[in-house]
Design an enzyme around this catalytic site. Structure first.
Site, short mmCIF file in Angstrom:
data_model
loop_
_atom_site.label_atom_id
_atom_site.label_comp_id
_atom_site.label_asym_id
_atom_site.label_seq_id
_atom_site.Cartn_x
_atom_site.Cartn_y
_atom_site.Cartn_z
N HIS D 17 4.01 -1.77 6.43
CA HIS D 17 4.88 -1.84 7.64
C HIS D 17 5.96 -1.01 7.63
CE1 HIS D 17 8.16 -4.52 5.15
NE2 HIS D 17 7.98 -3.68 4.27
N CYS D 36 12.79 2.39 3.37
CA CYS D 36 11.82 1.28 4.06
C CYS D 36 11.50 1.76 5.69
CB CYS D 36 12.49 -0.11 4.14
SG CYS D 36 12.70 -0.95 2.40
N HIS D 42 5.16 2.15 4.73
CA HIS D 42 4.75 1.82 3.35
C HIS D 42 4.05 0.60 3.29
CE1 HIS D 42 8.54 -0.28 3.93
NE2 HIS D 42 8.21 -0.92 2.77
N HIS D 44 2.73 -3.28 0.92
CA HIS D 44 2.87 -4.37 0.01
C HIS D 44 1.75 -5.14 -0.11
CE1 HIS D 44 7.11 -3.71 -0.11
NE2 HIS D 44 7.41 -3.50 0.88
N ASP D 82 -4.16 -9.39 6.91
CA ASP D 82 -4.50 -8.81 5.50
C ASP D 82 -5.20 -7.27 6.00
OD1 ASP D 82 -5.24 -8.27 3.02
OD2 ASP D 82 -7.14 -8.90 3.39
N HIS D 83 -4.89 -6.04 5.22
CA HIS D 83 -5.30 -4.90 5.59
C HIS D 83 -4.78 -4.39 6.78
CE1 HIS D 83 -7.15 -5.34 1.68
NE2 HIS D 83 -7.45 -4.05 1.51
N GLU D 127 7.40 -10.58 -1.21
CA GLU D 127 7.22 -9.06 -0.78
C GLU D 127 6.77 -8.35 -1.92
OE1 GLU D 127 9.14 -7.18 2.88
OE2 GLU D 127 10.24 -6.20 1.05
#
Lengths: 137, 137, 137, 137, 137, 137
Positions: D17, D36, D42, D44, D82-83, D127
């Protein structure tokens, strides 16, 4: 969005302490506090979780920037407690027994003054992985 | 200080169990409980977190001595459940299905009788790291 | 790059077991295995870490695709052990005591046959967070 | 038994994100969101804990089958997140900043539609291990 | 089976300590040891993992009973270190700086004398989750 | 004392990445790398454990000051990787696939140049709690 949400920040500090009631005799302190009454102190890796509840800012999507909250905890709590002897090096526990309960009250009171009153505040403190406290309950 | 605070104690026990409803046919139990219905049992490392809420004692700074609470949990819960088959070795689950929900109710009821009524009690039970329950909700 | 590196995959299974030596009397088993000798079984959340050592493939940068390794562990180990009674439901422990050591040897032997001999294999098995084993040492 | 209890299911997803406000200049975004705001994103490993509160079914002893709840989370949340790149690959964050707070609101809203209204719902989203949120507070 | 396998036991102790070299001036100690040189001490929750390598006994399937190993660690290490001031309350660190490295050497030497020489021994000591040591390397 | 001991320091960084082989067609990349081949990237909270083996300094009792090691990792690794897109923002993965294996080799090579050759170095990198790598093996 104007919904209330809680945000949490985890920090930690390492400190020495001794549990005892100075108005009691040594054997009474030993009976009640056991090995926690070692006059030479013992210590812990304290884990601290600070919970702030409020509405996210519409422009940022943040209730509070976690970096700002982390810095606020470091400046107001960790600088006073980290790598310190809670009984001897802080002004909070010269007359108050540094149980997890009392440390948690002190941290809450320190942070409550620094955090905008529009936010609710809750503090959880781990003395060990198996023993921890939370205020307000 | 006369502020309410919560204190938590973590304990654990290892037990075998089987999930099924004895009034149902085997294939109905298989459909609902899947591999948890293995007639030969399976098992878990249960993690138990007991939360007590009250005012700290003014003399000690403790809501409750965590060692006392730990011993109370060991004597009243762990001696009955640790290294046991919950279905066969305890009187609680001969007719009650030992789901995490029901184990949590049973532990709550056992502890509620032993803990001073001036304290609030809450029990969290981890069946695995990914599945856990908490009562009262 | 043609440098050897280790890759690790973590999986878990929940099982019941009983520790005892069938050639011994009950009281000898109780003396040696204590509460682990409960005839009605107890159980654990086993955590399994499989370590594969080899050179990454030049085209993929993988020693082994972790999804492939995870599936291989699921198909060959978890289907046999998860939600099972190790003593009664598997062919491995009808005559072998299911100590963590012996379970680890069995899992190693199962996987060693399935994993290309160009890779080194090591298996770590957690019976609880506090008790675990690793083979080869 | 007709007592309310909470059941929790933990799932996880890995996503990229970027945090920024598209109506602001780049240097304002840098000032507020710091690293950020990396335009290349980047990421998580998000940990998600879903809490359902209700009365267990008398026949099963379950508030809700944790496998059913896990599948419901996978189908409705993980398949979308996801991914994925939360900003680019989902319809939720094209105009909403994917802060932990906003992701948590979105996941709550998705699940609230899918979970029987007789149950209370709460979502906690990690996070990182040190920064997490919970809704409703 | 006569294959060597490693077994691990995890224990923990809480202690206070101060890092400094008594032959140095205070400012030199401050420069090198920073806040760890607090004359009033600080403290940690130390986590200790003891690794024993050997062949399992054919009758038990155990390299060593983990309860026996746990008791041996408690009697020989924890009774000396738990809830103690490492500098003042133990004979090991009156002239030796209680760094994690030196504490690990001391624990190894204590245990090496108590554990059968047919077994290999390795000790890992966590001072915090982020700083730990292992001997032999 | 002149005995070799290992010291470990844990750090972490959050990054986005995409796994693919640029010399392959998209469908071949999808077949091999699956959802890790998302062209818009996904991400992880990487945990990094750096192990240094050597003899403690006689004056300090330290193999290496963990704060110094932490700063060295921050300056040489985290500044390049934290909150970055590994494929786009670093010079290491423009032509090398950023698998955990390759990231681990890169971090090892960066640190090996900065750490005194009298020390042995090993790097462990967690991509998730379930997938991790270690070099040298």
């Amino acid at each position: 969005m104007s919904r209330k949400i809680a945000v949490f920040r985890k920090e930690h500090f390492n400190a020495a302490h001794r549990l005892f009631n100075p108005s009691w005799a040594m054997d009474e302190n030993d009976r009640v506090f056991g090995k926690c009454n070692n006059p030479n102190f013992h210590g812990h890796n304290y884990e601290l979780i600070v919970k702030i509840t409020g509405e996210p800012d519409e422009q940022t999507g943040y209730v509070m920037d976690m970096k700002v909250l982390g810095d606020l905890i470091k400046e107001n709590v960790l600088t006073q407690f980290d790598h310190k002897n809670l009984n001897l090096d802080t002004r909070y526990f010269s007359k108050v027994n540094p149980t997890a309960e009392n440390i948690c009250f002190v941290i809450y009171d320190i942070l409550r003054e620094k955090i905008d009153s529009k936010f609710d505040l809750q503090v959880r403190l781990y003395e060990t992985e198996r023993n921890f406290v939370e205020y307000p309950a």
